[in-house]
Design an enzyme around this catalytic site. Structure first.
Site, PDB file in Angstrom:
ATOM      1  N   HIS A  50       0.821  -1.197   0.000  1.00 56.59           N
ATOM      2  CA  HIS A  50       0.000   0.000   0.000  1.00 56.59           C
ATOM      3  C   HIS A  50       0.866   1.263   0.000  1.00 56.59           C
ATOM      4  O   HIS A  50       1.892   1.319   0.683  1.00 56.59           O
ATOM      5  CB  HIS A  50      -0.914   0.021   1.231  1.00 56.59           C
ATOM      6  CG  HIS A  50      -1.967  -1.040   1.175  1.00 56.59           C
ATOM      7  ND1 HIS A  50      -3.010  -0.995   0.299  1.00 56.59           N
ATOM      8  CD2 HIS A  50      -2.125  -2.194   1.868  1.00 56.59           C
ATOM      9  CE1 HIS A  50      -3.783  -2.067   0.456  1.00 56.59           C
ATOM     10  NE2 HIS A  50      -3.259  -2.819   1.400  1.00 56.59           N
ATOM     11  N   SER A 339      -4.043  -5.449   7.923  1.00 55.48           N
ATOM     12  CA  SER A 339      -3.550  -4.622   6.818  1.00 55.48           C
ATOM     13  C   SER A 339      -3.257  -3.210   7.331  1.00 55.48           C
ATOM     14  O   SER A 339      -4.017  -2.702   8.160  1.00 55.48           O
ATOM     15  CB  SER A 339      -4.606  -4.561   5.718  1.00 55.48           C
ATOM     16  OG  SER A 339      -4.132  -3.786   4.661  1.00 55.48           O
ATOM     17  N   CYS A 403       1.689 -26.192 -16.187  1.00 53.66           N
ATOM     18  CA  CYS A 403       0.945 -24.922 -16.179  1.00 53.66           C
ATOM     19  C   CYS A 403       1.875 -23.740 -15.920  1.00 53.66           C
ATOM     20  O   CYS A 403       1.713 -22.681 -16.508  1.00 53.66           O
ATOM     21  CB  CYS A 403      -0.125 -24.921 -15.098  1.00 53.66           C
ATOM     22  SG  CYS A 403      -1.397 -26.163 -15.300  1.00 53.66           S
ATOM     23  N   CYS A 443       0.843 -32.025 -11.760  1.00 54.11           N
ATOM     24  CA  CYS A 443       2.228 -32.048 -11.252  1.00 54.11           C
ATOM     25  C   CYS A 443       2.399 -32.608  -9.848  1.00 54.11           C
ATOM     26  O   CYS A 443       3.515 -32.984  -9.468  1.00 54.11           O
ATOM     27  CB  CYS A 443       2.862 -30.664 -11.344  1.00 54.11           C
ATOM     28  SG  CYS A 443       1.954 -29.384 -10.450  1.00 54.11           S
TER      29      CYS A 443
HETATM   30  C1  LIG Z   1      -7.762 -10.666   3.716  1.00 56.18           C
HETATM   31  C2  LIG Z   1      -6.480  -9.985   4.017  1.00 56.18           C
HETATM   32  C3  LIG Z   1      -5.900  -9.136   3.088  1.00 56.18           C
HETATM   33  C4  LIG Z   1      -4.726  -8.480   3.373  1.00 56.18           C
HETATM   34  N1  LIG Z   1      -4.128  -7.751   2.396  1.00 56.18           N
HETATM   35  C5  LIG Z   1      -2.992  -7.082   2.670  1.00 56.18           C
HETATM   36  C6  LIG Z   1      -2.364  -6.330   1.665  1.00 56.18           C
HETATM   37  O1  LIG Z   1      -2.739  -6.359   0.512  1.00 56.18           O
HETATM   38  N2  LIG Z   1      -1.295  -5.576   2.009  1.00 56.18           N
HETATM   39  C7  LIG Z   1      -0.835  -5.520   3.272  1.00 56.18           C
HETATM   40  O2  LIG Z   1       0.087  -4.775   3.531  1.00 56.18           O
HETATM   41  N3  LIG Z   1      -1.368  -6.290   4.235  1.00 56.18           N
HETATM   42  C8  LIG Z   1      -2.433  -7.073   3.956  1.00 56.18           C
HETATM   43  N4  LIG Z   1      -2.997  -7.855   4.893  1.00 56.18           N
HETATM   44  C9  LIG Z   1      -2.365  -7.943   6.193  1.00 56.18           C
HETATM   45  C10 LIG Z   1      -1.158  -8.868   6.184  1.00 56.18           C
HETATM   46  O3  LIG Z   1      -1.430 -10.043   5.465  1.00 56.18           O
HETATM   47  C11 LIG Z   1      -0.815  -9.195   7.622  1.00 56.18           C
HETATM   48  O4  LIG Z   1      -0.694  -7.995   8.333  1.00 56.18           O
HETATM   49  C12 LIG Z   1       0.473  -9.955   7.771  1.00 56.18           C
HETATM   50  O5  LIG Z   1       0.511 -11.070   6.927  1.00 56.18           O
HETATM   51  C13 LIG Z   1       0.614 -10.378   9.212  1.00 56.18           C
HETATM   52  O6  LIG Z   1       1.794 -11.094   9.359  1.00 56.18           O
HETATM   53  P1  LIG Z   1       2.133 -11.765  10.735  1.00 56.18           P
HETATM   54  O7  LIG Z   1       3.485 -12.327  10.599  1.00 56.18           O
HETATM   55  O8  LIG Z   1       1.874 -10.820  11.844  1.00 56.18           O
HETATM   56  O9  LIG Z   1       1.026 -12.897  10.927  1.00 56.18           O
HETATM   57  P2  LIG Z   1       0.983 -14.393  10.375  1.00 56.18           P
HETATM   58  O10 LIG Z   1       1.409 -14.498   8.975  1.00 56.18           O
HETATM   59  O11 LIG Z   1      -0.361 -14.922  10.720  1.00 56.18           O
HETATM   60  O12 LIG Z   1       2.095 -15.104  11.236  1.00 56.18           O
HETATM   61  C14 LIG Z   1       1.897 -15.501  12.576  1.00 56.18           C
HETATM   62  C15 LIG Z   1       2.589 -16.822  12.755  1.00 56.18           C
HETATM   63  O13 LIG Z   1       2.520 -17.202  14.122  1.00 56.18           O
HETATM   64  C16 LIG Z   1       2.374 -18.591  14.173  1.00 56.18           C
HETATM   65  N5  LIG Z   1       1.833 -18.948  15.470  1.00 56.18           N
HETATM   66  C17 LIG Z   1       0.612 -18.664  15.974  1.00 56.18           C
HETATM   67  N6  LIG Z   1       0.457 -19.221  17.188  1.00 56.18           N
HETATM   68  C18 LIG Z   1       1.628 -19.875  17.464  1.00 56.18           C
HETATM   69  C19 LIG Z   1       2.069 -20.663  18.558  1.00 56.18           C
HETATM   70  N7  LIG Z   1       1.293 -20.946  19.597  1.00 56.18           N
HETATM   71  N8  LIG Z   1       3.324 -21.183  18.508  1.00 56.18           N
HETATM   72  C20 LIG Z   1       4.129 -20.946  17.428  1.00 56.18           C
HETATM   73  N9  LIG Z   1       3.727 -20.240  16.352  1.00 56.18           N
HETATM   74  C21 LIG Z   1       2.497 -19.703  16.371  1.00 56.18           C
HETATM   75  C22 LIG Z   1       1.413 -18.887  13.031  1.00 56.18           C
HETATM   76  O14 LIG Z   1       1.445 -20.230  12.618  1.00 56.18           O
HETATM   77  C23 LIG Z   1       1.904 -17.935  11.956  1.00 56.18           C
HETATM   78  O15 LIG Z   1       2.838 -18.536  11.097  1.00 56.18           O
HETATM   79  C24 LIG Z   1      -4.143  -8.598   4.640  1.00 56.18           C
HETATM   80  C25 LIG Z   1      -4.694  -9.473   5.565  1.00 56.18           C
HETATM   81  C26 LIG Z   1      -5.833 -10.187   5.241  1.00 56.18           C
HETATM   82  C27 LIG Z   1      -6.387 -11.173   6.189  1.00 56.18           C
HETATM   83  O1  LIG Z   2      -9.653  -4.801   3.833  1.00 57.55           O
HETATM   84  P1  LIG Z   2      -8.418  -4.297   4.527  1.00 57.55           P
HETATM   85  O2  LIG Z   2      -8.435  -2.862   4.839  1.00 57.55           O
HETATM   86  O3  LIG Z   2      -8.074  -5.153   5.695  1.00 57.55           O
HETATM   87  O4  LIG Z   2      -7.230  -4.434   3.486  1.00 57.55           O
HETATM   88  C1  LIG Z   2      -6.881  -5.652   2.971  1.00 57.55           C
HETATM   89  C2  LIG Z   2      -5.874  -5.442   1.858  1.00 57.55           C
HETATM   90  O5  LIG Z   2      -4.790  -4.701   2.294  1.00 57.55           O
HETATM   91  C3  LIG Z   2      -6.451  -4.844   0.659  1.00 57.55           C
HETATM   92  O6  LIG Z   2      -7.291  -5.764   0.087  1.00 57.55           O
HETATM   93  S1  FES Z   3      -0.419 -26.580 -11.677  1.00 59.61           S
HETATM   94 FE1  FES Z   3      -0.959 -27.593 -13.497  1.00 59.61          FE
HETATM   95  S2  FES Z   3       0.792 -28.812 -13.921  1.00 59.61           S
HETATM   96 FE2  FES Z   3       1.295 -27.821 -12.107  1.00 59.61          FE
END
Ligand SMILES: Cc1cc2nc3c(=O)[nH]c(=O)nc-3n(C[C@H](O)[C@H](O)[C@H](O)COP(=O)(O)OP(=O)(O)OC[C@H]3O[C@@H](n4cnc5c(N)ncnc54)[C@H](O)[C@@H]3O)c2cc1C
Ligand SMILES: O=P(O)(O)OC[C@H](O)CO
Ligand code: FES
Length: 487
Positions: A50, A339, A403, A443
């Site tokens: 973003h 996000s 693919c 695959c």
């Molecule tokens: C629908 C959606 C759309 C989004 N789109 C965007 C976007 O476009 N751009 C953007 O900037 N952000 C976006 N976000 C936000 C972004 O994806 C998250 O902020 C980010 O991935 C969070 O990362 P994290 O490492 O905090 O969490 P996670 O990736 O969830 O990592 C947390 C980790 O902790 C581990 N964990 C949990 N409990 C334990 C435990 N007890 N012991 C050991 N390990 C544990 C889990 O297995 C996991 O691997 C979006 C989020 C969603 C849901």
């Molecule tokens: O819907 P939001 O605001 O959590 O944003 C999610 C992504 O960053 C955009 O789709």
């Molecule tokens: S996803 Fe179609 S061959 Fe791998």
């Protein structure tokens, strides 16, 4: 085992913190309950970097987003992951809503976002020919981008590992206890760890660990977002990331190309109770389709190849909770990272690593390795580059995933590298084998053969994604070479 810092969670945030901490002379560990890095929310999101005009000025979200977005391009070169500055658009369908678009622009400018512009008239469809003719104006943010969330997270984790961070996968944290002498004891389903500092990057579970040691209670509600991913044939439908005006539930349903050339449509935003609730629903996907058609009536939804859902870690105060807990010295939170958490991860990593290093009075290492090379990408290589790869290793001439044109050489590389793949999904996230139109129908068995051979595993033990996901149920017959055939 004793560490200076233990990070809970190997999502994009935990991995970014690990990589930044690996610059310092510290003994650092990452504990992750899944079999690989990037198995939580970091693998299921919109993959947008973003620009930074959404967050409230002065908030942690605004600060980290703008810094993270500015860091991303250089980081993508340093760590060799796909990133593209494709620009983003926020559409406005009613003249009466134009002040909302202007307010977004002002907010972005306050946050330090460069180049924001309101576009009207003919330029709207010059920028994006397929969007609705009801669009009256749009906000153009040239610094918006797209990234591969798997490759970003894996690159950060791999680089941290090469620089000495220990990753303990399949290790679930059960409890965190403050020690009287200072520091913390971390109980897992395997071993106990003792550490001076903890970084809590547990995604939707970060409230649970914070609340074990701090009186300032956090409460994280999973906010589900469902998506449709469309075939590469639809990848050119738009070139920018196309948003609608945000609501109190978030940035709404977008249409965007991905860095790999697919088209992504979604997400919904529904608060749920289940922190494991990542199933898609007919209702959710129906909502995605109808809202996307408001932005572009002809969005080619018949080209869907898969659907998925991710969970936003929405904290009750709706800002990132970053830093040392006031009443728990050495316990650092990265909580409520919804996000723009992906965009912010590089900045969050830098911020928390500096705080922890300061607490521990750690010095920077002289031998930090800042770069990393990704797996060769045969699908995008020139004929000369492919010939060179095959000369070094003929396995780069053997296509396994038709693919996505992924070769045996790439899959072997994905398995053998630091923090290498151990499952079908691990190979998929590192190489794209299985991400194509047939969604691994062709695959998967071939990738499984390579995994079993490389890891010296009984094929019956292979999994799709770790515990509880075995791929084969039994042996049906032995073939003429004595090799057993399974199903
Ligand atoms: C629908 C959606 C759309 C989004 N789109 C965007 C976007 O476009 N751009 C953007 O900037 N952000 C976006 N976000 C936000 C972004 O994806 C998250 O902020 C980010 O991935 C969070 O990362 P994290 O490492 O905090 O969490 P996670 O990736 O969830 O990592 C947390 C980790 O902790 C581990 N964990 C949990 N409990 C334990 C435990 N007890 N012991 C050991 N390990 C544990 C889990 O297995 C996991 O691997 C979006 C989020 C969603 C849901
Ligand atoms: O819907 P939001 O605001 O959590 O944003 C999610 C992504 O960053 C955009 O789709
Ligand atoms: S996803 Fe179609 S061959 Fe791998």
């Amino acid at each position: 085992m004793k560490y200076d810092v233990v990070i809970i969670g190997a999502g994009v945030v935990g991995s970014a913190v690990a990589r930044e901490l690996s610059r310092y002379d510290l003994k650092t560990a990452v504990l992750e309950r899944e079999e690989d890095v990037c198995c939580g929310t970091s693998k299921a999101n919109s993959a947008i970097v973003h620009a930074g005009f959404d967050a409230e000025p002065g908030s942690m979200k605004a600060r980290m987003n703008v810094r993270g977005s500015k860091m991303m391009e250089a980081l993508s070169k340093e760590l060799d992951f796909p990133y593209k500055k494709n620009g983003s658009l926020v559409l406005c369908f009613h003249e009466t809503d134009i002040p909302k678009l202007e307010a977004l622009k002002t907010r972005g400018e306050e946050n330090g976002v460069e180049g924001l512009r309101i576009v009207t008239g003919e330029e709207i469809h010059k920028l994006e020919p397929n969007i609705s003719h009801d669009v009256k104006a749009l906000l153009y943010a040239p610094t918006g981008g797209i990234v591969c969330p798997f490759k970003l997270t894996i690159a950060l984790a791999e680089n941290a590992s090469v620089n000495g961070v220990d990753f303990f996968l399949n290790t679930e944290v059960k409890a965190v206890r403050k020690l009287e002498k200072g520091g913390y004891e971390i109980e897992t389903d395997r071993e106990c760890y003792e550490t001076a500092c903890v970084v809590n990057a547990a995604g939707v579970y970060a409230d649970v660990f914070n609340n074990m040691v701090s009186g300032r209670k956090l409460s994280i509600t999973p906010r589900k977002g469902e998506y449709c991913l469309l075939d590469k044939k639809a990848g050119n439908f738009v070139s920018h990331t196309v948003f609608q005006l945000p609501t109190k539930m978030g940035k709404g349903v977008l249409i965007t190309p991905t860095v790999h050339g697919n088209l992504l449509v979604g997400p919904t935003a529904d608060d749920i109770e289940d922190k494991e609730g990542i199933q898609t629903t007919a209702r959710g996907l129906g909502k995605v389709a109808s809202l996307a058609r408001v932005s572009a009536a002809d969005v080619p939804l018949h080209m869907v190849i898969t659907s998925f859902a991710g969970l936003r870690a929405t904290e009750k105060d709706e800002d990132f909770v970053l830093g040392e807990a006031e009443d728990a010295e050495g316990f650092f939170n990265a909580a409520g990272i919804e996000s723009p958490g992906l965009s912010s991860a590089p900045a969050i990593g830098e911020y928390l690593a500096e705080l922890a290093a300061e607490r521990l009075q750690a010095k920077k290492k002289e031998n930090f390795i800042s770069t990393r090379e990704d797996i060769p990408n045969v699908a995008q290589a020139s004929p000369e580059e492919i010939a060179e790869l095959i000369k070094k290793d003929p396995a780069y001439g053997n296509v396994i995933c038709r693919c996505e044109t992924v070769t045996e050489g790439e899959i072997i590389n994905a398995i053998r590298r630091p923090l290498g793949a151990r499952s079908l999904d691990g190979v998929k996230r590192r190489t794209r084998a299985g991400m194509g139109r047939c969604q691994s129908g062709f695959c998967a068995p071939r990738t499984m053969e390579i995994l079993a051979r490389e890891l010296h595993m009984d094929p019956l033990e292979l999994t799709k994604a770790g515990k509880g996901s075995k791929l084969l149920t039994g042996v049906i017959k032995e073939n003429e070479t004595g090799i057993t055939e399974t199903f």
